[in-house]
Design a protein around this motif. Sequence first.
Motif, PDB file in Angstrom:
ATOM      1  N   GLN A  36      71.904  -3.963 -31.504  1.00 28.77           N
ATOM      2  CA  GLN A  36      72.970  -4.935 -31.255  1.00 28.77           C
ATOM      3  C   GLN A  36      72.394  -6.339 -31.075  1.00 28.77           C
ATOM      4  N   TRP A  40      73.014  -9.526 -33.533  1.00 28.12           N
ATOM      5  CA  TRP A  40      73.520 -10.790 -32.984  1.00 28.12           C
ATOM      6  C   TRP A  40      72.569 -11.925 -33.324  1.00 28.12           C
ATOM      7  N   TYR A  46      78.153 -13.308 -31.785  1.00 24.13           N
ATOM      8  CA  TYR A  46      78.373 -11.911 -31.425  1.00 24.13           C
ATOM      9  C   TYR A  46      79.844 -11.503 -31.485  1.00 24.13           C
TER      10      TYR A  46
END
Length: 87
Positions: A36, A40, A46
């Motif tokens: 993640q 991002w 994000y």
Amino acid sequence: MDTATLDIVLRATADRLTAMNPDTTISAGALHSEVQLSVWGHHGIYNDAAVGRDITAVLTALADIPLTGTRGAYAEQLREQAGAVSR
């Protein structure tokens, strides 16, 4: 997600896994968090739908790599996977 982006994210994730606690056992939560953060970082944001799709695409691409061993050992497998993606 194109192969160039997947390669970038896999390498960034591997770097993140080895930067902190490389001798700690890999876990699904740790992998998800590092993927993640890498996605991002690649996108620079994000809160975009593409980010969610890319996180899912990366985790799907990694589904065949068993979550065993240390974060560092798993990172090496990601680097090998990234090399295979680049070919």
